[in-house]
Design a protein around this motif. Structure first.
Motif, mmCIF file in Angstrom:
data_model
loop_
_atom_site.group_PDB
_atom_site.id
_atom_site.type_symbol
_atom_site.label_atom_id
_atom_site.label_comp_id
_atom_site.label_asym_id
_atom_site.label_seq_id
_atom_site.Cartn_x
_atom_site.Cartn_y
_atom_site.Cartn_z
ATOM 1 N N SER A 195 0.820 -1.218 0.000
ATOM 2 C CA SER A 195 0.000 0.000 0.000
ATOM 3 C C SER A 195 0.849 1.261 0.000
ATOM 4 N N PHE A 196 2.047 1.178 0.548
ATOM 5 C CA PHE A 196 2.884 2.377 0.650
ATOM 6 C C PHE A 196 4.187 2.246 -0.140
ATOM 7 N N ASP A 197 4.326 1.184 -0.897
ATOM 8 C CA ASP A 197 5.511 0.995 -1.736
ATOM 9 C C ASP A 197 5.036 0.692 -3.148
ATOM 10 N N ALA A 198 5.099 1.687 -4.016
ATOM 11 C CA ALA A 198 4.588 1.533 -5.381
ATOM 12 C C ALA A 198 5.417 0.546 -6.187
ATOM 13 N N ASN A 199 6.717 0.543 -5.989
ATOM 14 C CA ASN A 199 7.568 -0.389 -6.746
ATOM 15 C C ASN A 199 7.278 -1.850 -6.377
ATOM 16 N N LEU A 200 7.095 -2.104 -5.094
ATOM 17 C CA LEU A 200 6.762 -3.460 -4.674
ATOM 18 C C LEU A 200 5.412 -3.893 -5.231
#
Length: 275
Positions: free
Chosen positions: A98-103
């Motif tokens: 939710s808070f890591d776009a790359n992941l």
């Protein structure tokens, strides 16, 4: 013999006369003495200044549906425990994505069948959680006359209908403009945010039903802030996917946000003002 008999008769006569005179004198004395009047009992509140209008009304306490809420929350908790035991840290993955776009973008491209199943189950829990939170908030905060169970099922139908229509429009636009890869990433982000919002609303719903000391407006505002946060995160991820794709024009993006993002928000605000 005759003398003894007469003496006995005289003794009986004298006793009878004595007893009769005593009884009559006693009755005369008791009749002549007036009976003592009983002292009236004075109440301690006889001289108060309060006015007693005798207008008591019995108010029926509203049933907030705690039993129904407990049953729904218990089912959601059981499913969450099952997911936690059967999957490999699905909840930590959801909140990290939710808070890591790359992941999130990497996992959207290589998502497995087990991950799809777990996220789908979390979405079901999230829809139930959001519907129950809205029902509890309307019942506690706005004091609606409708029962919690009726509002829950109506909210559940409205939430499922809104999500289904939005996903269908997204799929239709991706089919028309050949945006399958972009749709896959964007849908994965929406699923993640929906699951995270639903899980975060579960403890707040529990507080609405079983916390009489905590103010209701604080819980409702906190839930609205959580929902708004993940909704804005979905918009931000959608804009990021659109700007990184050369197949999406700015005009089409403007039409999409006006039709599927801004219009539902203004419609909900209008409904809330009318209510």
């Amino acid at each position: 013999m005759n003398v003894r008999y007469l003496c006995a008769m005289q003794e009986n006569a004298s006793d009878t006369v004595q007893m009769t005179m005593t009884d009559s004198v006693t009755s005369l004395v008791s009749d002549s003495v007036p009976a003592q009047a009983e002292t009236p009992v004075v109440s301690l509140f006889a001289e108060h200044q309060l006015k007693d209008n005798d207008q008591f009304k019995y108010l029926e306490r509203k049933d907030f549906g705690n039993g129904f809420g407990f049953a729904v929350l218990f089912v959601c908790a059981a499913i969450i425990v099952y997911l936690q035991r059967s999957s490999d840290s699905i909840f930590s993955f959801v909140f990290r994505a939710s808070f890591d776009a790359n992941l999130a973008q990497q996992d959207a491209r290589k998502e497995s069948s087990q991950q799809v199943r777990n996220i789908f189950i979390l979405q079901v829990i999230a829809i139930i959680s959001i519907s129950l939170f809205v029902a509890a908030a309307l019942s506690r905060w706005l004091q609606f006359d409708m029962s919690v169970s009726s509002m829950f099922f109506q909210g559940l139908a409205a939430t499922v209908g809104f999500i289904s229509i939005k996903r269908f429009v997204l799929w239709l636009l991706a089919f028309i403009f050949d945006l399958k890869s972009e749709l896959k990433i964007h849908s994965f982000n929406l699923n993640i945010f929906l699951a995270a919002a639903g899980v975060c609303l579960l403890p707040l719903t529990l507080l609405l039903f079983y916390s009489p000391s905590l103010p209701t407006n604080v819980v409702v505002i906190s839930g609205a802030a959580i929902g708004g946060l993940f909704y804005l995160k979905g918009l931000q991820r959608g804009l990021s996917v659109a700007f990184n794709s050369s197949a999406i024009s700015s005009l089409h993006l403007f039409y999409y946000f006006c039709a599927l993002e801004m219009l539902p928000i203004f419609a909900l605000i209008r409904i809330a003002h009318r209510g």
